[in-house]
Motif scaffolding. Structure first.
Motif, PDB file in Angstrom:
ATOM      1  N   ASP A 260      52.082  12.843  42.524  1.00  0.00           N
ATOM      2  CA  ASP A 260      50.782  12.774  41.851  1.00  0.00           C
ATOM      3  C   ASP A 260      50.154  14.170  41.741  1.00  0.00           C
ATOM      4  O   ASP A 260      49.697  14.592  40.684  1.00  0.00           O
TER       5      ASP A 260
ATOM      6  N   LYS B 154      51.657  17.037  41.893  1.00  0.00           N
ATOM      7  CA  LYS B 154      52.484  17.906  41.055  1.00  0.00           C
ATOM      8  C   LYS B 154      52.128  17.742  39.577  1.00  0.00           C
ATOM      9  O   LYS B 154      52.073  18.703  38.820  1.00  0.00           O
ATOM     10  N   ALA B 155      51.875  16.508  39.178  1.00  0.00           N
ATOM     11  CA  ALA B 155      51.568  16.224  37.777  1.00  0.00           C
ATOM     12  C   ALA B 155      50.124  16.593  37.412  1.00  0.00           C
ATOM     13  O   ALA B 155      49.787  16.696  36.242  1.00  0.00           O
ATOM     14  N   LYS B 156      49.273  16.779  38.437  1.00  0.00           N
ATOM     15  CA  LYS B 156      47.848  17.013  38.172  1.00  0.00           C
ATOM     16  C   LYS B 156      47.376  18.439  38.405  1.00  0.00           C
ATOM     17  O   LYS B 156      46.609  18.979  37.621  1.00  0.00           O
TER      18      LYS B 156
ATOM     19  N   SER C 245      43.976  20.343  35.017  1.00  0.00           N
ATOM     20  CA  SER C 245      45.013  20.452  33.994  1.00  0.00           C
ATOM     21  C   SER C 245      44.376  20.319  32.614  1.00  0.00           C
ATOM     22  O   SER C 245      43.365  19.630  32.451  1.00  0.00           O
TER      23      SER C 245
ATOM     24  N   LEU D 123      59.507  14.005  40.900  1.00  0.00           N
ATOM     25  CA  LEU D 123      59.123  13.593  39.553  1.00  0.00           C
ATOM     26  C   LEU D 123      59.060  12.082  39.529  1.00  0.00           C
ATOM     27  O   LEU D 123      59.942  11.408  40.062  1.00  0.00           O
TER      28      LEU D 123
ATOM     29  N   CYS E 193      60.272   8.150  32.215  1.00  0.00           N
ATOM     30  CA  CYS E 193      59.897   9.549  31.989  1.00  0.00           C
ATOM     31  C   CYS E 193      61.157  10.396  31.853  1.00  0.00           C
ATOM     32  O   CYS E 193      62.021  10.375  32.726  1.00  0.00           O
TER      33      CYS E 193
ATOM     34  N   LEU F 237      58.507  19.206  35.122  1.00  0.00           N
ATOM     35  CA  LEU F 237      57.891  17.899  34.908  1.00  0.00           C
ATOM     36  C   LEU F 237      58.557  17.178  33.740  1.00  0.00           C
ATOM     37  O   LEU F 237      59.277  17.783  32.957  1.00  0.00           O
TER      38      LEU F 237
ATOM     39  N   TYR G  71      54.225  15.608  25.874  1.00  0.00           N
ATOM     40  CA  TYR G  71      53.413  16.780  26.233  1.00  0.00           C
ATOM     41  C   TYR G  71      53.834  17.972  25.383  1.00  0.00           C
ATOM     42  O   TYR G  71      54.962  18.440  25.497  1.00  0.00           O
TER      43      TYR G  71
END
Length: 230
Positions: free
Chosen positions: A13, A15-17, A21, A157, A176, A187, A207
């Motif tokens: 969580d 890592k993705a945020k 961001s 991931l 994903c 990511l 993205y």
């Protein structure tokens, strides 16, 4: 297992945020007889603040979603109205896509609102993953009755997620892919949300760019800014 399930989910969580961001995203809604494309810009700060601005198509340009802690607001420029979304709307489709309002603005926190348990080790797309089950805590107001996540062991991931209703029926699956460097982190660049029981339906989120840790003031995520953000 050296890490607890909670640590693993938190790591994925975080890592993705990042601290903050800023993302530019294309969203393709695919149906058996038609498809449409939207482009949005999304800003986040921690787990509590999110702002999403629709850039295209022209018909929806300027629509804004804002999440502040447990409140979600929606600004609709065509009627110049700012609507506070009730929790009951969180399970509904986000702008006609296969993502729910909750998926996009993440009203429920996967860290605070669920209990996590380790199920098994699995391989997804050639990557070794932890398969973790998330069950809502008794008092949590969440959309899902159960969530099962597959998180890559090496790079943390989130690769595959299944969403179930409170009767244990599979509703949506998210896959994903397109693992690449985004904002200096490895990511998934593409997320596909597929409903379990609607053949030929899916929504693809791509993205285009992602920037982490740009200082953003809390006031950026205010209802006053909803009508001004461009």
């Amino acid at each position: 297992m050296h890490k607890t399930q909670n640590d693993i989910v938190k790591k994925a969580d975080d890592k993705a945020k990042g601290k903050t961001s800023i993302a530019n995203i294309t969203i393709q809604t695919i149906r058996p007889t038609w498809s449409r494309e939207m482009s949005v810009k999304a800003w986040t700060k921690g787990n509590d603040l999110t702002l999403i601005l629709v850039l295209a198509p022209a018909k929806e340009k300027g629509v804004v979603f804002l999440k502040r802690k447990k409140e979600v607001w929606n600004w609709i420029p065509s009627i110049e109205r700012n609507i506070k979304m009730p929790p009951s709307m969180m399970s509904q489709s986000w702008m006609g896509t296969d993502f729910t309002n909750d998926d996009l603005v993440k009203e429920a926190s996967i860290l605070e609102d669920y209990n996590h348990s380790f199920l098994e080790d699995v391989v997804i797309d050639g990557r070794n993953c932890y398969k973790i089950q998330l069950l809502p805590k008794p008092k949590s107001a969440v959309v899902w009755g159960k969530v099962v996540m597959c998180i890559d062991k090496k790079d943390f991931l989130m690769l595959y997620v299944e969403y179930f209703d409170e009767d244990g029926k599979l509703i949506n699956m998210m896959h994903c892919t397109d693992i690449k460097m985004l904002g200096g982190r490895l990511l998934a660049g593409k997320m596909e949300m597929t409903p379990a029981n609607k053949k030929g339906n899916k929504t693809v989120l791509i993205y285009n760019s992602l920037v982490f840790d740009t200082p953003l003031d809390d006031s950026f995520f205010s209802t006053q800014n909803l009508t001004k953000v461009r």
